[in-house]
Design an enzyme around this catalytic site. Structure first.
Site, PDB file in Angstrom:
ATOM      1  N   CYS A 111      -2.236   9.290   2.205  1.00 30.76           N
ATOM      2  CA  CYS A 111      -1.930   8.809   0.860  1.00 30.76           C
ATOM      3  C   CYS A 111      -3.064   9.093  -0.114  1.00 30.76           C
ATOM      4  O   CYS A 111      -2.853   9.268  -1.300  1.00 30.76           O
ATOM      5  CB  CYS A 111      -1.670   7.311   0.920  1.00 30.76           C
ATOM      6  N   GLU A 134       0.884  -1.180   0.000  1.00 30.52           N
ATOM      7  CA  GLU A 134       0.000   0.000   0.000  1.00 30.52           C
ATOM      8  C   GLU A 134       0.911   1.215   0.000  1.00 30.52           C
ATOM      9  O   GLU A 134       1.461   1.586   1.043  1.00 30.52           O
ATOM     10  CB  GLU A 134      -0.905   0.003   1.241  1.00 30.52           C
TER      11      GLU A 134
HETATM   12  P1  NAD Z   1       7.967   5.406   4.793  1.00 29.31           P
HETATM   13  O1  NAD Z   1       7.947   4.638   3.547  1.00 29.31           O
HETATM   14  O2  NAD Z   1       9.126   6.296   5.066  1.00 29.31           O
HETATM   15  O3  NAD Z   1       7.870   4.424   6.059  1.00 29.31           O
HETATM   16  C1  NAD Z   1       6.908   3.403   6.153  1.00 29.31           C
HETATM   17  C2  NAD Z   1       7.422   2.347   7.118  1.00 29.31           C
HETATM   18  O4  NAD Z   1       8.625   1.801   6.620  1.00 29.31           O
HETATM   19  C3  NAD Z   1       7.758   2.893   8.504  1.00 29.31           C
HETATM   20  O5  NAD Z   1       7.472   1.919   9.474  1.00 29.31           O
HETATM   21  C4  NAD Z   1       9.244   3.140   8.419  1.00 29.31           C
HETATM   22  O6  NAD Z   1       9.836   3.105   9.695  1.00 29.31           O
HETATM   23  C5  NAD Z   1       9.667   1.975   7.552  1.00 29.31           C
HETATM   24  N1  NAD Z   1      10.918   2.202   6.812  1.00 29.31           N
HETATM   25  C6  NAD Z   1      11.523   3.382   6.549  1.00 29.31           C
HETATM   26  N2  NAD Z   1      12.671   3.176   5.853  1.00 29.31           N
HETATM   27  C7  NAD Z   1      12.771   1.841   5.671  1.00 29.31           C
HETATM   28  C8  NAD Z   1      13.711   1.008   5.001  1.00 29.31           C
HETATM   29  N3  NAD Z   1      14.784   1.497   4.374  1.00 29.31           N
HETATM   30  N4  NAD Z   1      13.478  -0.319   4.993  1.00 29.31           N
HETATM   31  C9  NAD Z   1      12.391  -0.836   5.573  1.00 29.31           C
HETATM   32  N5  NAD Z   1      11.472  -0.103   6.245  1.00 29.31           N
HETATM   33  C10 NAD Z   1      11.656   1.213   6.277  1.00 29.31           C
HETATM   34  O7  NAD Z   1       6.591   6.197   4.856  1.00 29.31           O
HETATM   35  P2  NAD Z   1       6.099   7.259   5.936  1.00 29.31           P
HETATM   36  O8  NAD Z   1       6.847   8.532   5.719  1.00 29.31           O
HETATM   37  O9  NAD Z   1       6.111   6.643   7.289  1.00 29.31           O
HETATM   38  O10 NAD Z   1       4.565   7.440   5.472  1.00 29.31           O
HETATM   39  C11 NAD Z   1       4.205   8.206   4.399  1.00 29.31           C
HETATM   40  C12 NAD Z   1       4.026   7.402   3.125  1.00 29.31           C
HETATM   41  O11 NAD Z   1       3.136   6.320   3.334  1.00 29.31           O
HETATM   42  C13 NAD Z   1       3.421   8.217   2.007  1.00 29.31           C
HETATM   43  O12 NAD Z   1       4.079   7.956   0.808  1.00 29.31           O
HETATM   44  C14 NAD Z   1       1.977   7.721   1.948  1.00 29.31           C
HETATM   45  O13 NAD Z   1       1.347   7.893   0.707  1.00 29.31           O
HETATM   46  C15 NAD Z   1       2.157   6.292   2.301  1.00 29.31           C
HETATM   47  N6  NAD Z   1       0.886   5.724   2.794  1.00 29.31           N
HETATM   48  C16 NAD Z   1       0.213   4.850   1.986  1.00 29.31           C
HETATM   49  C17 NAD Z   1      -1.012   4.341   2.412  1.00 29.31           C
HETATM   50  C18 NAD Z   1      -1.796   3.367   1.560  1.00 29.31           C
HETATM   51  O14 NAD Z   1      -2.668   2.696   2.089  1.00 29.31           O
HETATM   52  N7  NAD Z   1      -1.532   3.267   0.276  1.00 29.31           N
HETATM   53  C19 NAD Z   1      -1.534   4.710   3.660  1.00 29.31           C
HETATM   54  C20 NAD Z   1      -0.806   5.598   4.448  1.00 29.31           C
HETATM   55  C21 NAD Z   1       0.414   6.099   4.002  1.00 29.31           C
END
Ligand code: NAD
Length: 495
Positions: A298, A264
């Site tokens: 998102c 997602e």
């Molecule tokens: P992110 O991708 O930075 O982090 C998401 C998760 O991954 C967190 O738990 C983070 O700690 C972890 N993470 C970060 N770096 C990582 C790595 N190198 N390897 C593995 N895990 C890692 O996202 P964010 O800033 O926390 O959230 C915002 C993003 O999430 C936006 O792009 C938003 O659109 C998306 N989002 C999508 C949905 C959906 O249902 N499609 C819902 C909510 C948010």
């Protein structure tokens, strides 16, 4: 920690500054911790264990042991535990919302709204637990009988972002536990506390030890801990919600062990307003869709396309409504309708986006900067007109309270502009034409289409994107629980 006074809970035992391993609240082997900040004041109010790679195995092994027994628990019992969890979350709604509000910055009214929305998933998947069905095929050979059974896939890993930690967690956990899987959650370092409280409530609801484990860690250790979780041989499924950038890293880790994955990911959602739209309704929908969570969702409208005949009127109505309804402030202040951003990174990104839009001819109609009198990660609700395709905010997910207005003339032009992105999470449009409604439903490239509404997500509807917004569905009949099941084909010779 100091400052916990801000968090006055009816049930203080719901606040855990620990990880959950096999039913025990534990610290990291290194005893290291990291701080959780209130983004509305930039003050530390709690801390959690900084687990590292060496800590990971015990969480997965505990989940595997729990799975071996839990998979045999019959679906009705699983449903009953989910309904009990639903009840306990309902009872603890205010406490959960307070924790959520403080760690993310969102106003209390939004935090309560998130818990209410999330409750729908616990309820829905309790029902799905009893609706898991295999099938019997028509034999092509007279002495053969073929049937398919469905079984839980095994240990699952959940990686969730900070913007909707309660909703994302319940949506994933409820589906996995309904299917008979166990799960290890790695919360986002910004917002682990509401997830830990949810896990506590799951234990109280009767889920056996180890069925739900939570391993916290900080931003520095997140990549390595996540990689170890994804590559662990006992893990069979990873469900990730977050950015497309990190999602592709996670997908690579999972490809090594050929793990089932749900992605997602980010959005860059268009919101289209046609000349014949009910403008009052469109403004009201956009006010919620764009300003809620300070624009950090998102599914939020990233690009707002307005047809030439109503462009100026719509811009004017939007600015007036924002002026009248949006009060920026701390999430705990009952007058606040828009809280801070959750991270300083978010504010810096907004400043870059505003500067870029202005340098390319955008006109700031409203806001445009950090408020001077607030200490946290605040940014004014910002409306910019005369947006163009070459701007940063057109190409990238903004993830903040910046609303860019683009003018278009024809339906074909609107569809081309709307689809001109690598993302495909959600699209929205407002029109009174039934014919156009059908055409747009078919022609817009997104996994979810809001037609005269800004809200297209509910427990009963499949949630998820296409293109670089990901794959796999959460919520909805059959499709979401299927993500946590494997099918097995049995062939029998009948003499
Ligand atoms: P992110 O991708 O930075 O982090 C998401 C998760 O991954 C967190 O738990 C983070 O700690 C972890 N993470 C970060 N770096 C990582 C790595 N190198 N390897 C593995 N895990 C890692 O996202 P964010 O800033 O926390 O959230 C915002 C993003 O999430 C936006 O792009 C938003 O659109 C998306 N989002 C999508 C949905 C959906 O249902 N499609 C819902 C909510 C948010």
């Amino acid at each position: 920690m100091e400052n916990t006074a801000r968090l006055e809970l009816n049930d203080p035992s719901l606040l855990h500054e620990a990880s959950l391993l096999n039913g025990e609240w534990v610290q990291a082997q290194s005893n290291k911790t990291f701080e959780i900040l209130d983004p509305g004041s930039r003050q530390t109010f709690a801390c959690c264990p900084t687990n590292d790679v060496a800590d990971v195995d015990q969480y997965v092994v505990s989940s595997q042991r729990a799975f071996e027994n839990y998979r045999k628990v019959n679906p009705r019992e699983r449903a009953q535990m989910l309904l009990k969890w639903h009840q306990l979350i309902t009872n603890a709604r205010e406490d959960l919302a307070k924790v959520l509000s403080l760690e993310t910055g969102k106003p209390m009214v939004e935090a309560i709204g998130e818990v209410n929305y999330a409750l729908g998933f616990a309820w829905w998947f309790a029902g799905e637990a009893e609706r898991i069905r295999g099938s019997i095929g028509q034999p092509s050979m007279s002495d053969r009988r073929t049937f398919v059974i469905k079984q839980p896939i095994g240990v699952c890993v959940s990686l969730v972002p900070w913007n909707f930690p309660v909703a994302m967690t319940i949506r994933k956990v409820a589906a996995a536990l309904a299917a008979g899987c166990s799960m290890v959650i790695k919360p986002s370092p910004e917002a682990p506390l509401s997830i830990l409280a949810l896990a506590d409530l799951a234990s109280r609801a009767g889920f056996p030890k180890g069925v739900l484990n939570v391993i916290s860690t900080d931003n520095d250790n997140t990549p390595a801990v996540s990689e170890r979780l994804c590559k662990h041989p006992l893990v069979r499924k990873v469900t990730f919600t977050g950015s497309t950038r990190v999602g592709s890293i996670v997908a690579k880790h999972c490809s090594e062990g050929v793990k089932k994955v749900t992605m997602e990911l980010g959005g860059n959602c268009p919101f289209i307003v046609f000349d014949d739209a009910d403008l009052k309704e469109a403004v009201a929908a956009l006010m919620i869709l764009k300003w809620r969570t300070a624009g950090q969702a998102c599914t939020h409208a990233n690009r707002v396309y307005v047809q030439g005949g109503v462009y100026d009127k719509f811009a004017d109505m939007l600015c007036k409504s924002t002026e009248q309804n949006i009060r920026v402030g701390h999430g705990s202040d009952p007058h606040t309708t828009m809280g801070p951003l959750t991270t300083s990174r978010g504010v810096e990104k907004l400043e870059r986006h505003v500067a870029d839009a202005v340098s390319h001819g955008g006109m700031v109609l409203y806001g445009g900067k950090r408020p001077v009198n607030l200490a946290g990660y605040f940014f004014e609700p910002t409306i910019i007109s005369d947006m163009t395709p070459d701007m940063l905010s057109t190409r990238e997910e903004i993830f903040g309270p910046l609303l860019g207005l683009y003018k278009f003339e024809t339906e074909e032009e609107a569809v081309t502009l709307a689809n001109d992105t690598s993302m495909g999470l959600a699209s929205y449009f407002f029109t009174k034409s039934v014919d156009r409604t059908w055409r747009l439903l078919e022609n817009l490239e997104a996994g979810m289409i809001g037609m005269n509404t800004g809200n297209s997500s509910a427990a009963e509807s499949p949630f998820g994107g296409i293109k670089e917004s990901g794959y796999g569905k959460e919520a909805g009949k059959d499709v979401a629980i299927e993500e946590y099941l494997v099918s097995k084909t049995g062939t029998l010779t009948v003499i």
